[in-house]
Design a protein around this motif. Structure first.
Motif, short mmCIF file in Angstrom:
data_model
loop_
_atom_site.label_atom_id
_atom_site.label_comp_id
_atom_site.label_asym_id
_atom_site.label_seq_id
_atom_site.Cartn_x
_atom_site.Cartn_y
_atom_site.Cartn_z
N GLY A 12 0.81 -1.22 0.00
CA GLY A 12 0.00 0.00 0.00
C GLY A 12 0.84 1.26 0.00
N ILE A 13 1.76 1.39 0.94
CA ILE A 13 2.60 2.58 1.04
C ILE A 13 3.52 2.71 -0.17
CG2 ILE A 13 4.35 1.37 2.41
CD1 ILE A 13 3.34 5.09 2.69
N THR A 14 3.97 1.55 -0.71
CA THR A 14 4.84 1.56 -1.88
C THR A 14 4.11 2.12 -3.10
OG1 THR A 14 6.12 -0.34 -1.09
CG2 THR A 14 6.18 0.13 -3.45
N MET A 15 2.89 1.67 -3.34
CA MET A 15 2.12 2.15 -4.48
C MET A 15 1.78 3.62 -4.33
SD MET A 15 -0.38 -1.17 -5.00
CE MET A 15 -1.30 -0.43 -6.36
N PHE A 60 9.23 -8.07 -6.59
CA PHE A 60 7.83 -7.99 -6.99
C PHE A 60 7.22 -6.66 -6.55
CE2 PHE A 60 3.41 -8.69 -5.46
CZ PHE A 60 2.79 -8.90 -6.67
N VAL A 61 7.57 -6.21 -5.35
CA VAL A 61 7.09 -4.91 -4.85
C VAL A 61 7.63 -3.79 -5.72
CG1 VAL A 61 7.11 -3.33 -2.89
CG2 VAL A 61 6.90 -5.79 -2.50
N ILE A 62 8.91 -3.88 -6.07
CA ILE A 62 9.53 -2.82 -6.89
C ILE A 62 8.95 -2.80 -8.30
CG2 ILE A 62 11.70 -2.01 -7.87
CD1 ILE A 62 11.31 -1.53 -4.85
N ALA A 63 8.61 -3.97 -8.85
CA ALA A 63 7.98 -4.02 -10.18
C ALA A 63 6.64 -3.29 -10.15
CB ALA A 63 7.78 -5.48 -10.61
N ILE A 64 5.87 -3.50 -9.10
CA ILE A 64 4.60 -2.78 -8.95
C ILE A 64 4.86 -1.28 -8.79
CG2 ILE A 64 2.60 -2.46 -7.43
CD1 ILE A 64 2.61 -5.44 -6.91
#
Length: 246
Positions: free
Chosen positions: A44-47, A144-148
């Motif tokens: 959530g915070i990453t996006m 995977f988080v960084i790809a998003i």
């Protein structure tokens, strides 16, 4: 503080992490829990951050294109390069050093304060493998988080650029494809894998070897954030020199 002697203790910790493995079924449950806490809990915070970082990059690029001879598709090109090469893998990792790193340090540090780690050792369990190994494996999902984050950052740039009236949709999509180099993605994800290892191990080190009470847990979390960030920035510089300067 993080002294030279601590570097040796850090590598000794890594040796301990991969020795005397815990039972597979136990590790599986621990890894799934860490994936939920460290990866899914960070989406959530990453996006949110990536979307607005991409939007700001697009706006700043557009506002600095004062020469009418410069094509507007450069807005998309600059946004793509900035997000993929630096903002997604590096800036997000620095933020995660605060969120994920503090969580890891405080959780392990609390176990140290409450003597739960000592109890694991008394039961014959390798506490380093039990506590740190699942975090390292869970953080392998970090790319995977960084790809998003990359996708969301570029989406933010598109929304800010197109709906802000700086560039048309067709121009943005043209600039997005302009001179795309697939190796840049390889570079970004190689960095991300290293950052994920640092994010899992440095906070674990500070939590595992802390001494004192509840106040020291907070100090250890702060120290872990600082040194994880330093390690990320230095390794980012070294990898950039090795992988992009050739």
């Amino acid at each position: 503080m993080f002294y030279i002697d601590d570097i040796g203790r850090y590598f000794l910790m890594l040796k301990g992490v991969f020795s005397r493995m815990t039972k597979g079924s136990v590790l599986r449950n621990l890894i799934l829990k860490e994936i939920d806490d460290l990866i899914m809990g960070s989406l959530g915070i990453t996006m949110f951050l990536a979307f607005f970082i991409g939007a700001v990059v697009a706006i700043q690029t557009a506002l600095n294109l004062t020469d009418p001879l410069i094509p507007k598709k450069l807005i998309a090109f600059a946004s793509r390069q900035s997000v993929i090469l630096e903002f997604a893998p590096t800036f997000i990792s620095v933020i995660m050093a605060g969120k994920v790193g503090s969580f890891i340090t405080s959780s392990i540090g609390t176990m140290r304060v409450t003597e739960q780690i000592d109890a694991l050792e008394v039961m014959g369990i390798n506490s380093l493998n039990y506590l740190v190994f699942p975090k390292i494996i869970a953080m392998l999902m970090y790319p995977f988080v960084i790809a998003i984050a990359m996708f969301t950052g570029i989406l933010g740039a598109y929304v800010a650029g197109v709906y802000g009236g700086f560039i048309s949709s067709s121009e943005f999509l043209t600039g997005l494809r302009e001179e795309f180099i697939p190796y840049h993605l390889v570079y970004a994800f190689l960095k991300t894998f290293l950052f994920s290892f640092l994010l899992a191990t440095i906070p674990s080190f500070h939590g595992y070897y802390m001494r004192g009470g509840a106040l020291e847990v907070g100090k250890a979390s702060t120290s872990a954030f600082v040194w994880t960030t330093v390690a990320i920035i230095i390794s980012n510089y070294i990898l950039t020199q090795l992988l992009l300067s050739a």
